[in-house]
Motif scaffolding. Sequence first.
Motif, PDB file in Angstrom:
ATOM      1  N   GLN A 113      13.392  98.479  35.871  1.00 47.54           N
ATOM      2  CA  GLN A 113      12.448  99.572  35.629  1.00 47.54           C
ATOM      3  C   GLN A 113      11.112  99.121  35.077  1.00 47.54           C
ATOM      4  O   GLN A 113      10.135  99.866  35.115  1.00 47.54           O
ATOM      5  CB  GLN A 113      13.046 100.549  34.609  1.00 47.54           C
ATOM      6  N   GLY A 114      11.086  97.934  34.507  1.00 47.61           N
ATOM      7  CA  GLY A 114       9.901  97.482  33.785  1.00 47.61           C
ATOM      8  C   GLY A 114      10.043  97.745  32.297  1.00 47.61           C
ATOM      9  O   GLY A 114      10.784  98.648  31.891  1.00 47.61           O
ATOM     10  N   GLY A 142       7.710  98.776  30.053  1.00 46.71           N
ATOM     11  CA  GLY A 142       7.052  99.999  29.586  1.00 46.71           C
ATOM     12  C   GLY A 142       7.840 101.259  29.898  1.00 46.71           C
ATOM     13  O   GLY A 142       7.727 102.255  29.191  1.00 46.71           O
ATOM     14  N   SER A 143       8.626 101.218  30.944  1.00 45.24           N
ATOM     15  CA  SER A 143       9.371 102.413  31.356  1.00 45.24           C
ATOM     16  C   SER A 143      10.820 102.386  30.892  1.00 45.24           C
ATOM     17  O   SER A 143      11.602 103.249  31.272  1.00 45.24           O
ATOM     18  CB  SER A 143       9.322 102.552  32.877  1.00 45.24           C
ATOM     19  N   ASP A 158       5.744  91.969  35.595  1.00 46.22           N
ATOM     20  CA  ASP A 158       5.589  93.313  35.018  1.00 46.22           C
ATOM     21  C   ASP A 158       4.288  93.393  34.218  1.00 46.22           C
ATOM     22  O   ASP A 158       4.146  92.734  33.194  1.00 46.22           O
ATOM     23  CB  ASP A 158       6.797  93.582  34.119  1.00 46.22           C
ATOM     24  N   PRO A 159       3.343  94.204  34.665  1.00 55.45           N
ATOM     25  CA  PRO A 159       2.056  94.280  33.965  1.00 55.45           C
ATOM     26  C   PRO A 159       2.188  94.672  32.502  1.00 55.45           C
ATOM     27  O   PRO A 159       1.404  94.220  31.672  1.00 55.45           O
ATOM     28  CB  PRO A 159       1.297  95.355  34.745  1.00 55.45           C
ATOM     29  N   SER A 160       3.171  95.528  32.179  1.00 50.82           N
ATOM     30  CA  SER A 160       3.301  95.954  30.785  1.00 50.82           C
ATOM     31  C   SER A 160       3.788  94.798  29.907  1.00 50.82           C
ATOM     32  O   SER A 160       3.514  94.760  28.710  1.00 50.82           O
ATOM     33  CB  SER A 160       4.232  97.165  30.671  1.00 50.82           C
ATOM     34  N   HIS A 209       0.646  92.254  29.824  1.00 50.97           N
ATOM     35  CA  HIS A 209      -0.441  92.729  28.975  1.00 50.97           C
ATOM     36  C   HIS A 209      -0.179  92.445  27.503  1.00 50.97           C
ATOM     37  O   HIS A 209      -1.100  92.168  26.747  1.00 50.97           O
ATOM     38  CB  HIS A 209      -0.620  94.233  29.197  1.00 50.97           C
ATOM     39  N   GLN A 210       1.067  92.529  27.104  1.00 49.91           N
ATOM     40  CA  GLN A 210       1.387  92.374  25.689  1.00 49.91           C
ATOM     41  C   GLN A 210       1.997  91.003  25.392  1.00 49.91           C
ATOM     42  O   GLN A 210       1.337  90.126  24.853  1.00 49.91           O
ATOM     43  CB  GLN A 210       2.364  93.481  25.249  1.00 49.91           C
TER      44      GLN A 210
END
Lengths: 179, 179
Positions: A20-21, A23-24, A103-105, A108-109
Amino acid sequence: MEVDTRTRILDIARDLITTQGYGSTSIAQIAEKLGTSKAALYYHFKSKEEILDAILAEPLAALSELTDKAAADQPGKHAEEVLAAMIDFVAGPCSCLAAFEKDPSVLHQWAQRNNLLDKEEILITSLVGPKPNTTKIIRARAALAVAKQGTSAALAMGDGELSTDARKEILAAAVRALG
Amino acid sequence: MEVDTRTRILDIARDLITTQGYGSTSIAQIAEKLGTSKAALYYHFKSKEEILDAILAEPLAALSELTDKAAADQPGKHAEEVLAAMIDFVAGPCSCLAAFEKDPSVLHQWAQRNNLLDKEEILITSLVGPKPNTTKIIRARAALAVAKQGTSAALAMGDGELSTDARKEILAAAVRALG
DNA sequence: GTCTATATAAAGATAGAC
DNA sequence: GTCTATCTTTATATAGAC
Protein backbone atom coordinates in the motif's frame (compact mmCIF):
# COMPACT_ATOMS: atom_id res chain seq x y z
CA MET A 1 8.45 -21.72 18.76
CA GLU A 2 6.61 -18.47 19.26
CA VAL A 3 7.63 -15.38 17.38
CA ASP A 4 7.78 -12.38 19.65
CA THR A 5 5.28 -9.60 19.19
CA ARG A 6 7.82 -7.03 18.07
CA THR A 7 8.88 -9.24 15.18
CA ARG A 8 5.29 -9.98 14.24
CA ILE A 9 4.54 -6.26 14.11
CA LEU A 10 7.49 -5.65 11.82
CA ASP A 11 6.49 -8.53 9.54
CA ILE A 12 2.93 -7.26 9.26
CA ALA A 13 4.00 -3.67 8.74
CA ARG A 14 6.56 -4.61 6.11
CA ASP A 15 3.90 -6.52 4.26
CA LEU A 16 1.33 -3.74 4.34
CA ILE A 17 3.81 -1.01 3.44
CA THR A 18 5.06 -3.04 0.51
CA THR A 19 1.61 -3.31 -1.03
CA GLN A 20 0.00 0.00 0.00
CA GLY A 21 2.90 2.34 0.62
CA TYR A 22 4.06 3.85 3.89
CA GLY A 23 1.87 6.93 3.77
CA SER A 24 -1.27 4.91 3.17
CA THR A 25 -0.61 2.31 5.85
CA SER A 26 -2.09 3.15 9.24
CA ILE A 27 -1.34 1.99 12.76
CA ALA A 28 -4.95 0.85 12.98
CA GLN A 29 -4.47 -1.49 10.03
CA ILE A 30 -1.35 -2.99 11.52
CA ALA A 31 -3.05 -3.46 14.88
CA GLU A 32 -6.01 -5.15 13.25
CA LYS A 33 -3.83 -7.72 11.48
CA LEU A 34 -1.90 -8.17 14.68
CA GLY A 35 -5.16 -8.90 16.47
CA THR A 36 -4.64 -6.33 19.19
CA SER A 37 -5.43 -2.70 19.90
CA LYS A 38 -3.50 0.28 18.66
CA ALA A 39 -2.42 1.02 22.22
CA ALA A 40 -0.77 -2.40 22.47
CA LEU A 41 1.23 -1.57 19.40
CA TYR A 42 2.42 1.67 20.95
CA TYR A 43 3.84 -0.32 23.83
CA HIS A 44 6.33 -1.86 21.39
CA PHE A 45 7.03 1.18 19.22
CA LYS A 46 6.68 4.79 20.20
CA SER A 47 5.73 6.02 16.72
CA LYS A 48 4.93 4.96 13.20
CA GLU A 49 8.25 6.35 12.07
CA GLU A 50 10.06 4.11 14.55
CA ILE A 51 8.44 1.09 12.94
CA LEU A 52 9.77 2.15 9.56
CA ASP A 53 13.21 2.70 11.04
CA ALA A 54 13.16 -0.74 12.63
CA ILE A 55 12.12 -2.42 9.41
CA LEU A 56 14.84 -0.74 7.40
CA ALA A 57 17.68 -0.80 9.93
CA GLU A 58 19.21 -4.08 8.79
CA PRO A 59 18.63 -3.47 5.07
CA LEU A 60 20.28 -0.08 5.42
CA ALA A 61 23.28 -1.58 7.19
CA ALA A 62 23.58 -4.25 4.52
CA LEU A 63 23.42 -1.65 1.77
CA SER A 64 26.01 0.47 3.55
CA GLU A 65 28.35 -2.49 3.69
CA LEU A 66 27.82 -2.94 -0.01
CA THR A 67 28.51 0.70 -0.83
CA ASP A 68 31.54 0.82 1.47
CA LYS A 69 33.02 -2.08 -0.42
CA ALA A 70 32.19 -0.47 -3.76
CA ALA A 71 33.72 2.85 -2.68
CA ALA A 72 36.94 1.15 -1.57
CA ASP A 73 37.70 -0.22 -5.02
CA GLN A 74 38.78 2.10 -7.77
CA PRO A 75 35.82 3.12 -9.92
CA GLY A 76 34.89 0.76 -12.73
CA LYS A 77 37.26 -1.94 -11.59
CA HIS A 78 34.81 -4.50 -10.30
CA ALA A 79 31.58 -3.47 -11.94
CA GLU A 80 30.36 -7.02 -12.38
CA GLU A 81 30.81 -7.78 -8.68
CA VAL A 82 28.82 -4.69 -7.77
CA LEU A 83 25.99 -5.71 -10.07
CA ALA A 84 26.04 -9.24 -8.68
CA ALA A 85 25.93 -7.86 -5.16
CA MET A 86 22.89 -5.77 -6.04
CA ILE A 87 21.12 -8.82 -7.48
CA ASP A 88 21.78 -10.77 -4.30
CA PHE A 89 20.67 -7.82 -2.24
CA VAL A 90 17.31 -7.64 -3.99
CA ALA A 91 16.92 -11.42 -3.83
CA GLY A 92 17.89 -11.61 -0.15
CA PRO A 93 16.30 -10.81 3.18
CA CYS A 94 16.89 -7.07 2.76
CA SER A 95 14.83 -6.83 -0.40
CA CYS A 96 12.22 -4.62 1.23
CA LEU A 97 14.58 -1.65 1.00
CA ALA A 98 14.59 -1.99 -2.76
CA ALA A 99 10.80 -2.11 -2.69
CA PHE A 100 10.36 0.78 -0.26
CA GLU A 101 12.73 3.12 -2.05
CA LYS A 102 10.20 3.39 -4.87
CA ASP A 103 7.61 4.76 -2.45
CA PRO A 104 7.65 8.57 -2.62
CA SER A 105 6.35 8.89 0.94
CA VAL A 106 9.37 6.89 2.13
CA LEU A 107 11.76 8.64 -0.22
CA HIS A 108 10.59 12.00 1.00
CA GLN A 109 11.13 11.28 4.66
CA TRP A 110 13.25 8.27 5.57
CA ALA A 111 15.45 8.19 2.49
CA GLN A 112 16.57 11.78 2.95
CA ARG A 113 17.33 11.31 6.62
CA ASN A 114 19.42 8.26 5.79
CA ASN A 115 21.24 9.54 2.72
CA LEU A 116 19.88 6.80 0.53
CA LEU A 117 20.48 8.76 -2.64
CA ASP A 118 24.12 9.24 -1.68
CA LYS A 119 24.52 5.49 -1.45
CA GLU A 120 22.94 5.03 -4.84
CA GLU A 121 25.36 7.64 -6.14
CA ILE A 122 28.30 5.64 -4.80
CA LEU A 123 27.13 2.53 -6.60
CA ILE A 124 26.73 4.45 -9.83
CA THR A 125 30.21 5.93 -9.48
CA SER A 126 31.69 2.50 -8.93
CA LEU A 127 30.00 1.29 -12.11
CA VAL A 128 30.87 4.30 -14.22
CA GLY A 129 34.61 3.97 -14.04
CA PRO A 130 37.18 6.74 -14.44
CA LYS A 131 36.48 9.84 -16.53
CA PRO A 132 32.72 9.89 -16.13
CA ASN A 133 30.56 11.27 -18.90
CA THR A 134 26.89 11.30 -19.75
CA THR A 135 27.02 8.09 -21.74
CA LYS A 136 28.77 6.16 -19.00
CA ILE A 137 26.36 7.39 -16.37
CA ILE A 138 23.35 6.42 -18.46
CA ARG A 139 24.82 2.97 -18.97
CA ALA A 140 25.57 2.58 -15.28
CA ARG A 141 22.03 3.52 -14.28
CA ALA A 142 20.70 1.21 -16.97
CA ALA A 143 22.76 -1.68 -15.62
CA LEU A 144 21.64 -1.04 -12.07
CA ALA A 145 18.03 -0.90 -13.21
CA VAL A 146 18.44 -4.27 -14.89
CA ALA A 147 19.90 -5.79 -11.73
CA LYS A 148 17.02 -4.51 -9.62
CA GLN A 149 14.09 -4.97 -11.97
CA GLY A 150 15.33 -8.18 -13.49
CA THR A 151 15.74 -9.72 -10.08
CA SER A 152 12.33 -8.74 -8.79
CA ALA A 153 10.80 -10.04 -12.02
CA ALA A 154 12.63 -13.35 -11.62
CA LEU A 155 11.54 -13.60 -7.99
CA ALA A 156 7.93 -13.02 -8.98
CA MET A 157 8.12 -15.85 -11.52
CA GLY A 158 9.97 -18.21 -9.22
CA ASP A 159 7.86 -18.08 -6.07
CA GLY A 160 10.34 -15.85 -4.29
CA GLU A 161 13.33 -17.99 -5.17
CA LEU A 162 16.11 -16.85 -7.49
CA SER A 163 17.48 -19.79 -9.45
CA THR A 164 21.17 -19.84 -10.32
CA ASP A 165 20.20 -19.79 -13.98
CA ALA A 166 18.04 -16.71 -13.55
CA ARG A 167 20.77 -15.01 -11.55
CA LYS A 168 23.29 -15.67 -14.29
CA GLU A 169 20.86 -14.39 -16.88
CA ILE A 170 20.17 -11.14 -15.02
CA LEU A 171 23.83 -10.48 -14.40
CA ALA A 172 24.62 -11.04 -18.07
CA ALA A 173 21.85 -8.64 -19.12
CA ALA A 174 23.11 -6.01 -16.68
CA VAL A 175 26.66 -6.35 -17.95
CA ARG A 176 25.45 -6.03 -21.52
CA ALA A 177 23.53 -2.90 -20.63
CA LEU A 178 26.68 -1.49 -19.08
CA GLY A 179 28.33 -1.85 -22.48
CA MET B 1 -2.32 34.78 -21.31
CA GLU B 2 -3.89 33.46 -18.15
CA VAL B 3 -3.87 29.78 -17.41
CA ASP B 4 -7.24 28.62 -16.19
CA THR B 5 -7.64 27.50 -12.61
CA ARG B 6 -8.37 23.90 -13.44
CA THR B 7 -5.07 23.58 -15.29
CA ARG B 8 -3.19 25.30 -12.48
CA ILE B 9 -4.64 22.86 -9.98
CA LEU B 10 -3.55 19.90 -12.07
CA ASP B 11 -0.05 21.32 -12.49
CA ILE B 12 0.33 21.90 -8.77
CA ALA B 13 -1.10 18.51 -7.86
CA ARG B 14 1.10 16.71 -10.39
CA ASP B 15 4.11 18.39 -8.92
CA LEU B 16 3.28 17.60 -5.31
CA ILE B 17 2.29 14.01 -6.03
CA THR B 18 5.51 13.44 -7.95
CA THR B 19 7.67 14.46 -5.01
CA GLN B 20 5.58 13.31 -2.02
CA GLY B 21 3.38 10.58 -3.38
CA TYR B 22 -0.39 10.58 -3.83
CA GLY B 23 -1.27 9.29 -0.39
CA SER B 24 0.85 11.91 1.32
CA THR B 25 -0.40 14.85 -0.71
CA SER B 26 -3.41 16.61 0.77
CA ILE B 27 -6.08 18.85 -0.67
CA ALA B 28 -5.02 21.47 1.86
CA GLN B 29 -1.48 21.51 0.44
CA ILE B 30 -2.73 21.89 -3.09
CA ALA B 31 -5.08 24.70 -2.06
CA GLU B 32 -2.27 26.48 -0.24
CA LYS B 33 0.00 26.48 -3.30
CA LEU B 34 -2.96 27.52 -5.39
CA GLY B 35 -3.51 30.44 -3.04
CA THR B 36 -7.14 29.67 -2.38
CA SER B 37 -9.28 27.72 0.06
CA LYS B 38 -9.99 24.01 -0.04
CA ALA B 39 -13.62 24.78 -0.86
CA ALA B 40 -12.57 26.66 -3.98
CA LEU B 41 -10.73 23.58 -5.09
CA TYR B 42 -13.81 21.45 -4.60
CA TYR B 43 -15.64 23.68 -7.03
CA HIS B 44 -13.32 22.44 -9.78
CA PHE B 45 -12.99 18.82 -8.71
CA LYS B 46 -15.44 16.85 -6.66
CA SER B 47 -12.82 14.62 -5.02
CA LYS B 48 -9.13 14.01 -4.62
CA GLU B 49 -9.45 10.90 -6.73
CA GLU B 50 -10.94 12.94 -9.56
CA ILE B 51 -7.83 15.09 -9.58
CA LEU B 52 -5.67 12.01 -9.98
CA ASP B 53 -7.90 10.74 -12.76
CA ALA B 54 -7.68 14.08 -14.55
CA ILE B 55 -3.90 14.16 -14.29
CA LEU B 56 -3.51 10.67 -15.67
CA ALA B 57 -6.25 10.67 -18.31
CA GLU B 58 -4.05 11.75 -21.20
CA PRO B 59 -1.03 9.73 -20.16
CA LEU B 60 -3.23 6.66 -19.90
CA ALA B 61 -4.68 7.26 -23.35
CA ALA B 62 -1.20 7.70 -24.77
CA LEU B 63 -0.01 4.49 -23.16
CA SER B 64 -3.06 2.64 -24.42
CA GLU B 65 -2.29 3.78 -27.93
CA LEU B 66 1.22 2.48 -27.47
CA THR B 67 0.09 -0.91 -26.18
CA ASP B 68 -2.56 -1.24 -28.86
CA LYS B 69 0.10 -0.77 -31.47
CA ALA B 70 2.40 -3.25 -29.73
CA ALA B 71 -0.38 -5.83 -29.45
CA ALA B 72 -1.22 -5.55 -33.15
CA ASP B 73 2.24 -6.63 -34.26
CA GLN B 74 3.29 -10.20 -33.85
CA PRO B 75 5.31 -10.66 -30.65
CA GLY B 76 9.00 -9.94 -30.85
CA LYS B 77 8.79 -8.49 -34.31
CA HIS B 78 9.37 -4.84 -33.57
CA ALA B 79 10.98 -4.92 -30.16
CA GLU B 80 13.25 -1.99 -30.88
CA GLU B 81 10.32 0.21 -31.88
CA VAL B 82 8.51 -0.64 -28.68
CA LEU B 83 11.55 0.26 -26.60
CA ALA B 84 11.98 3.50 -28.51
CA ALA B 85 8.33 4.34 -27.97
CA MET B 86 8.75 3.77 -24.24
CA ILE B 87 11.76 6.08 -24.15
CA ASP B 88 9.80 8.82 -25.92
CA PHE B 89 6.86 8.23 -23.62
CA VAL B 90 8.99 8.78 -20.51
CA ALA B 91 10.68 11.78 -22.09
CA GLY B 92 7.42 13.33 -23.26
CA PRO B 93 4.51 15.19 -21.71
CA CYS B 94 3.01 11.98 -20.31
CA SER B 95 6.04 11.16 -18.21
CA CYS B 96 4.14 11.60 -14.95
CA LEU B 97 2.48 8.23 -15.49
CA ALA B 98 5.88 6.56 -15.40
CA ALA B 99 6.66 8.46 -12.21
CA PHE B 100 3.31 7.78 -10.54
CA GLU B 101 3.28 4.07 -11.27
CA LYS B 102 6.11 3.63 -8.79
CA ASP B 103 3.94 5.06 -6.02
CA PRO B 104 2.31 2.18 -4.12
CA SER B 105 -0.64 4.36 -3.09
CA VAL B 106 -1.36 5.00 -6.77
CA LEU B 107 -0.64 1.44 -7.81
CA HIS B 108 -3.00 0.14 -5.16
CA GLN B 109 -5.94 2.28 -6.23
CA TRP B 110 -5.76 3.91 -9.62
CA ALA B 111 -3.52 1.39 -11.37
CA GLN B 112 -5.82 -1.50 -10.57
CA ARG B 113 -8.92 0.34 -11.69
CA ASN B 114 -7.22 1.16 -14.97
CA ASN B 115 -5.54 -2.17 -15.69
CA LEU B 116 -2.11 -0.63 -15.77
CA LEU B 117 -0.42 -3.95 -15.08
CA ASP B 118 -2.22 -5.51 -18.04
CA LYS B 119 -0.78 -2.85 -20.29
CA GLU B 120 2.70 -3.49 -18.93
CA GLU B 121 2.09 -7.16 -19.63
CA ILE B 122 1.26 -6.42 -23.25
CA LEU B 123 4.50 -4.52 -23.68
CA ILE B 124 6.47 -7.36 -22.15
CA THR B 125 4.76 -9.87 -24.43
CA SER B 126 5.58 -7.80 -27.47
CA LEU B 127 9.23 -7.73 -26.41
CA VAL B 128 9.48 -11.40 -25.50
CA GLY B 129 8.68 -12.81 -28.91
CA PRO B 130 7.24 -16.22 -29.69
CA LYS B 131 7.75 -19.22 -27.39
CA PRO B 132 8.15 -17.30 -24.16
CA ASN B 133 10.33 -18.70 -21.42
CA THR B 134 11.80 -17.44 -18.18
CA THR B 135 14.97 -16.16 -19.78
CA LYS B 136 13.16 -14.20 -22.44
CA ILE B 137 10.82 -12.65 -19.92
CA ILE B 138 13.69 -11.59 -17.68
CA ARG B 139 15.42 -10.01 -20.64
CA ALA B 140 12.27 -8.21 -21.73
CA ARG B 141 11.71 -6.77 -18.28
CA ALA B 142 15.36 -5.80 -18.12
CA ALA B 143 15.12 -3.98 -21.44
CA LEU B 144 12.00 -2.13 -20.38
CA ALA B 145 13.64 -1.13 -17.12
CA VAL B 146 16.58 0.28 -19.08
CA ALA B 147 14.25 2.31 -21.29
CA LYS B 148 12.44 3.79 -18.31
CA GLN B 149 15.27 4.30 -15.85
CA GLY B 150 17.81 5.29 -18.45
CA THR B 151 15.52 7.94 -19.80
CA SER B 152 14.64 9.46 -16.45
CA ALA B 153 18.34 9.49 -15.58
CA ALA B 154 19.16 11.25 -18.84
CA LEU B 155 16.38 13.77 -18.27
CA ALA B 156 17.70 14.53 -14.81
CA MET B 157 21.16 15.22 -16.22
CA GLY B 158 19.90 17.24 -19.16
CA ASP B 159 17.56 19.71 -17.48
CA GLY B 160 14.49 17.83 -18.63
CA GLU B 161 15.63 17.56 -22.20
CA LEU B 162 16.53 14.27 -23.87
CA SER B 163 19.30 14.78 -26.41
CA THR B 164 19.33 12.66 -29.54
CA ASP B 165 22.65 11.22 -28.43
CA ALA B 166 21.28 10.20 -25.06
CA ARG B 167 18.21 8.70 -26.69
CA LYS B 168 20.37 6.63 -29.02
CA GLU B 169 22.49 5.51 -26.10
CA ILE B 170 19.52 4.42 -24.00
CA LEU B 171 17.93 2.54 -26.87
CA ALA B 172 21.19 0.75 -27.57
CA ALA B 173 21.55 -0.24 -23.93
CA ALA B 174 17.97 -1.52 -23.83
CA VAL B 175 18.49 -3.56 -26.98
CA ARG B 176 21.68 -5.04 -25.54
CA ALA B 177 19.84 -5.97 -22.35
CA LEU B 178 17.20 -7.68 -24.49
CA GLY B 179 19.93 -9.92 -25.85
C1' DG C 1 1.47 -6.41 27.72
C1' DT C 2 -2.93 -5.45 26.60
C1' DC C 3 -7.20 -3.08 27.26
C1' DT C 4 -10.86 1.02 26.93
C1' DA C 5 -11.25 5.58 26.47
C1' DT C 6 -9.81 9.80 24.93
C1' DA C 7 -6.97 13.74 23.42
C1' DT C 8 -5.51 16.06 19.30
C1' DA C 9 -4.68 16.92 14.78
C1' DA C 10 -5.43 16.40 9.97
C1' DA C 11 -7.79 14.45 6.34
C1' DG C 12 -11.70 14.63 2.75
C1' DA C 13 -15.80 16.84 1.83
C1' DT C 14 -20.13 19.97 2.08
C1' DA C 15 -23.39 24.14 3.19
C1' DG C 16 -24.52 28.42 2.36
C1' DA C 17 -23.15 33.41 2.08
C1' DC C 18 -21.13 36.62 -1.11
C1' DG D 1 -15.72 31.14 -8.26
C1' DT D 2 -14.33 31.87 -3.91
C1' DC D 3 -15.08 32.46 0.91
C1' DT D 4 -15.87 31.02 6.11
C1' DA D 5 -17.57 27.67 8.83
C1' DT D 6 -18.53 23.17 9.79
C1' DC D 7 -19.33 18.06 9.43
C1' DT D 8 -17.37 13.49 9.46
C1' DT D 9 -13.89 10.38 9.39
C1' DT D 10 -9.56 8.89 10.17
C1' DA D 11 -4.97 9.44 11.75
C1' DT D 12 -1.25 9.47 15.38
C1' DA D 13 -0.59 9.19 19.99
C1' DT D 14 -1.40 9.04 25.20
C1' DA D 15 -3.63 8.09 30.00
C1' DG D 16 -4.65 5.05 33.18
C1' DA D 17 -6.98 0.63 34.55
C1' DC D 18 -6.15 -4.34 34.65
